[in-house]
Structures are given as C-alpha cells and as structure tokens.
Design a protein around this motif. Structure first.
Motif, short mmCIF file in Angstrom:
data_model
loop_
_atom_site.label_atom_id
_atom_site.label_comp_id
_atom_site.label_asym_id
_atom_site.label_seq_id
_atom_site.Cartn_x
_atom_site.Cartn_y
_atom_site.Cartn_z
N VAL A 358 0.84 -1.20 0.00
CA VAL A 358 0.00 0.00 0.00
C VAL A 358 0.87 1.25 0.00
CG1 VAL A 358 -1.79 1.25 1.24
CG2 VAL A 358 -1.85 -1.25 1.16
N ARG A 359 1.95 1.23 0.76
CA ARG A 359 2.87 2.37 0.75
C ARG A 359 3.43 2.57 -0.65
NH1 ARG A 359 4.77 -0.15 5.48
NH2 ARG A 359 6.78 -0.69 4.53
N ALA A 360 3.76 1.47 -1.33
CA ALA A 360 4.28 1.57 -2.69
C ALA A 360 3.24 2.17 -3.62
CB ALA A 360 4.72 0.19 -3.19
N ASP A 361 1.97 1.76 -3.47
CA ASP A 361 0.89 2.33 -4.29
C ASP A 361 0.78 3.83 -4.08
OD1 ASP A 361 0.07 0.10 -5.64
OD2 ASP A 361 -1.58 -0.37 -4.29
N VAL A 362 0.81 4.25 -2.82
CA VAL A 362 0.65 5.67 -2.50
C VAL A 362 1.80 6.49 -3.07
CG1 VAL A 362 0.60 7.35 -0.61
CG2 VAL A 362 -0.80 5.27 -0.49
N HIS A 363 3.01 6.00 -2.90
CA HIS A 363 4.16 6.77 -3.37
C HIS A 363 4.32 6.67 -4.89
CE1 HIS A 363 5.49 7.98 0.57
NE2 HIS A 363 5.44 6.73 0.99
N GLY A 364 3.70 5.67 -5.51
CA GLY A 364 3.79 5.53 -6.96
C GLY A 364 2.54 5.96 -7.69
N VAL A 365 1.71 6.77 -7.06
CA VAL A 365 0.42 7.13 -7.66
C VAL A 365 0.60 7.94 -8.94
CG1 VAL A 365 0.18 9.23 -6.25
CG2 VAL A 365 -1.85 8.14 -7.23
N ARG A 366 1.60 8.80 -9.00
CA ARG A 366 1.81 9.60 -10.21
C ARG A 366 2.08 8.69 -11.40
NH1 ARG A 366 6.57 11.38 -12.54
NH2 ARG A 366 6.42 13.23 -13.89
N GLU A 367 2.93 7.69 -11.22
CA GLU A 367 3.25 6.78 -12.31
C GLU A 367 2.02 5.95 -12.71
OE1 GLU A 367 4.89 7.27 -9.58
OE2 GLU A 367 7.07 7.35 -9.92
N ALA A 368 1.26 5.47 -11.71
CA ALA A 368 0.04 4.70 -12.01
C ALA A 368 -0.96 5.57 -12.76
CB ALA A 368 -0.57 4.17 -10.71
N TYR A 369 -1.06 6.83 -12.38
CA TYR A 369 -1.99 7.75 -13.03
C TYR A 369 -1.61 7.94 -14.51
CZ TYR A 369 -4.65 12.04 -13.94
OH TYR A 369 -5.50 12.97 -14.47
N LEU A 370 -0.33 8.20 -14.77
CA LEU A 370 0.08 8.46 -16.15
C LEU A 370 -0.07 7.22 -17.02
CD1 LEU A 370 3.21 10.71 -15.53
CD2 LEU A 370 1.01 11.39 -16.49
N ARG A 371 0.15 6.03 -16.44
CA ARG A 371 -0.09 4.80 -17.21
C ARG A 371 -1.55 4.68 -17.60
NH1 ARG A 371 3.56 2.50 -13.63
NH2 ARG A 371 1.92 1.66 -12.28
N ARG A 372 -2.44 4.90 -16.62
CA ARG A 372 -3.86 4.77 -16.89
C ARG A 372 -4.32 5.84 -17.89
NH1 ARG A 372 -7.55 2.29 -13.52
NH2 ARG A 372 -5.68 1.07 -13.05
#
Length: 421
Positions: A358-372
């Motif tokens: 979950v910490r990884a998800d939170v800190h990687g949200v920008r990358e997940a957002y740009l992928r989506r």
C-alpha cells in the motif's frame, strides 16, 4: 445484523472491505458464483456490481471511503443484504451465460468483465433464471449482443501479424518508422508552462475550447514528449521499465494479467486490450490497425494525435501536485480527492501502520496515473474519439478515481492476507 457485526461497526470507523465481506457472508451459497474460495466477493464483483450498482458511492459518498464511519457501517451492510435476492439471481444468470458461452465455443474476453453487469440487469428485470422458461433464449441474446459485433478480433490480430505473407512487410515498416523518428519535441525545449497552467486553472469549471486548440496548434504535446528522451525519464513517468524506450517487437500473444508497461509492449500487446472491449466495433480492420500502431509507436508519447499528446502533458502537470507543489486548480482538485482517502492519509502519516504494498501504491500514484491516462488516451485514439475541452476534466478526474479504486482493491487483499497470517 448479528451482534458481532453490530459490535464491529460501533465506535471508530471500520475498513470498508471488511464491512462488505461481513455483509456478503450473510448471503450464503446463493452468491457463490460471484465469490472467491474464501466466500468473499470477487474483486470484479465489488468493482462491477457492488460499487456501481448496489452501494453507488457517487450518490452515497458515505460508502466511498477506505474506512467507513461507524454511523454508516450498518447502513452499508443493510444495503448489500437487501440486495441479496437480486445478487443471488445475478449469480444464477452468470452460470447460465457461462454454460451458453461454452456451448457456443466462445473464448474471447473475461466472462466476469463481459457478463457481470449484464447478469445484474437480467436479474433486475427478469428475476431468477431458474423461474424463467425463456432463460436460455435471453442468455443467447446477451451473448450475441456482446460477441457478435462487427470489428477486428484478437484471433484475427494474431493471425495477421504471424502470417508469413505479412510478417516481413510489417517488420520492415516497424524498422523504418523507428529509424525515421523525429527529434523529441521537434527540437523545442518543452511545453509553454503558462499556457498549460492557464487551461488547467479553468478546465474543471469553465473549460476553454479555444485555449485547448491553441495548445494543440503550438504542439505542446509533442514538445512535452522531449522530457521522455532522457535516461530513465520514461521509467520515472511509469511508462517503461527500461532506461530508454526501445523499438517494440511485432509480438505473437498477450495476456491482460501480464501486460508490460505501455512503452514496453509489443504491437500485439498494444492492441490486445482495445480488441477485448465492448468498443471494438468502432475500430478499423486488423491490417489498418496494425500499420497505424506501428507508426504510432514511433511518435511522441507513442501516440499519433496531437490532441491526445496534449492530454498527456496536461495530466502530467495536474498530477504532479499529488507529490509536490500544487500549482493550478486542477491539481488542487486532484490532490483534494487523493488526500480524502483514509488509506492515503494513514500511509503518509503512519507508514508502519499499512502494508508495504500500500505504501508503494501511495508513493507511486503519479506513475500509475500516467499509465492509466496513456491507456485511455490510446484507446480513444484508436476509436477516433476526440476529447473536447469541456470533457477533459472528466477524463483527468476519472483516471484518478479509477486508480484509487484499484488501490482500494489491493489494500483489501493485503489486509485479508495479513489477517489470515
């Protein structure tokens, strides 16, 4: 509600997923086709049925948070239990459709993705299929509507790309497209920050089509791609696992569960998801799709349409506020949505209190957002759907909402594993 369930809802807020699980367990074996081996609702059951059709958090925001306040916990459980008969009928219809699917020899697409919401609709309108003499006919009609679409197929894509009569030509086109790639950004240093900020300041409330058209005319999207050329830049954007994007392979196969990041996908993988959605009837035929995708893969942002590239630049600027300074109205709104999530607040303030994933998800949200955002923009481009200025905020906000829903699902799974351990 049982005494134990009532006790669990008293006092402080409870994790939403655990409340859903407790309510679901009261529905019994009737909903087993929508459940996992542990008797909990499948992730797709929550995403496709419970959230949009039963709990409806858009209309009932008290059910939307990662942790539901004690005063709303019982209402959430009651809403699921009251929907029990419709959910049981939904599960029964799902079995009917799967049986009809096997008889028809259909293998394309995930049955849960394709049929869950259609089964809920059948259950709502027609009730339990075991009480309906026309259940088989209705199931056949749904299958025909879902699958008997005009348009390209995954099987056709694989056959075309691997056909010895076409593969050499396609390999040559791919090599030529990448050898003739223009300089990143056309030699420009980057997008005009003031113009980007001006649009993002008003797109949620008073979107300005003329200003968006100016961004397109100035090639702000292509200019913004210049930032992807540096070592590790595409990886930092979440779009690649490589130091620099490389020429893709044509590919032979793809699996939704194991797709690489966007810039690391083969031509077959890049087209796989669009060909497994309900919108494939809006796509060109396979030969045209493949040739267009080869050219697209060599373009800025690996997109062909400048308007789509502008969307990526705007999204990148708006989402930057989740991890840094907030510089525009759109960024303020996205950050507000993000920080309202209980699991985000906990991960940022008490990192040891949440699972590492979950910490990884939170800190990687920008990358997940740009992928989506890239995937959605790519899909629109394939269907030749333009994004008007007055619809752009819905796209930017909807991508973050989708990322949050996925992260909630992973949080729930992590908490389940922790509890089992």
């Amino acid at each position: 509600m049982t005494t134990g369930a009532r006790a669990a809802t008293a006092g402080t807020a409870s994790p939403r997923g655990l409340l859903i699980d407790r309510a679901w367990s009261r529905l019994g074996d009737a909903v087993a086709p929508l459940s996992n081996e542990a008797g909990r609702p499948l992730a797709r059951t929550v995403k496709l049925i419970l959230d949009p059709l039963v709990l409806r958090p858009v209309r009932h925001p008290e059910f939307a948070a990662g942790a539901v306040a004690a005063g709303h916990a019982e209402a959430l459980a009651d809403r699921i239990v009251e929907a029990g008969p419709v959910l049981a009928a939904t599960a029964a219809w799902f079995l009917v459709l799967k049986k009809a699917r096997r008889r028809a020899g259909i293998t394309d697409g995930n049955p849960q993705d394709l049929y869950f919401q259609r089964c809920y609709e059948l259950a709502t309108v027609h009730g339990d299929p075991r009480l309906s003499p026309n259940a088989a006919d209705r199931a056949g009609a749904v299958l025909a509507e879902v699958h008997d679409q005009d348009g390209p197929t995954v099987a056709g894509l694989r056959g075309f790309v691997t056909d010895p009569a076409h593969a050499p030509e396609l390999a040559r086109l791919l090599a030529e497209a990448w050898s003739d790639r223009p300089a990143p950004g056309g030699g420009a240093t980057g997008p005009h920050p003031t113009a980007v900020g001006d649009f993002l300041d008003t797109c949620a409330t008073k979107p300005d089509q003329a200003l968006f058209d100016v961004l397109v005319a100035r090639r702000v999207g292509a200019r913004g791609a210049a930032e992807l050329a540096g070592s590790g830049a595409a990886r930092a954007h979440g779009l690649s696992d490589r130091d620099r994007p490389e020429r893709p392979d044509l590919g032979e196969s793809a699996a939704k569960q194991h797709l690489p990041k966007p810039f690391d996908r083969s031509i077959v993988e890049r087209l796989f998801v669009p060909l497994t959605t309900a919108h494939r009837d809006a796509l060109d035929d396979v030969p045209a799709l493949v040739r267009q995708e080869i050219a697209r893969s060599a373009g800025p942002w690996q997109l062909a349409d400048e308007a789509g590239r502008v969307v990526l630049v705007l999204g990148r600027a708006a989402v930057a506020g989740l991890a840094g300074e907030v510089g525009c109205d759109a960024a303020v709104r996205l950050r507000g949505r993000w920080e309202r999530e209980a699991y985000v607040r906990r991960a940022l303030r008490m990192p040891s209190a949440v699972p590492e994933s979950v910490r990884a998800d939170v800190h990687g949200v920008r990358e997940a957002y740009l992928r989506r955002l890239w995937v959605r923009t790519h899909g629109r481009e394939l269907r030749r759907e333009t994004v008007p200025a007055d619809g752009l905020w819905d796209v930017l906000d909807g991508v973050l909402r989708s990322v949050i829903l996925d992260q909630r699902d992973r949080l729930r799974s992590a908490l389940e594993r922790r509890a089992a351990g």
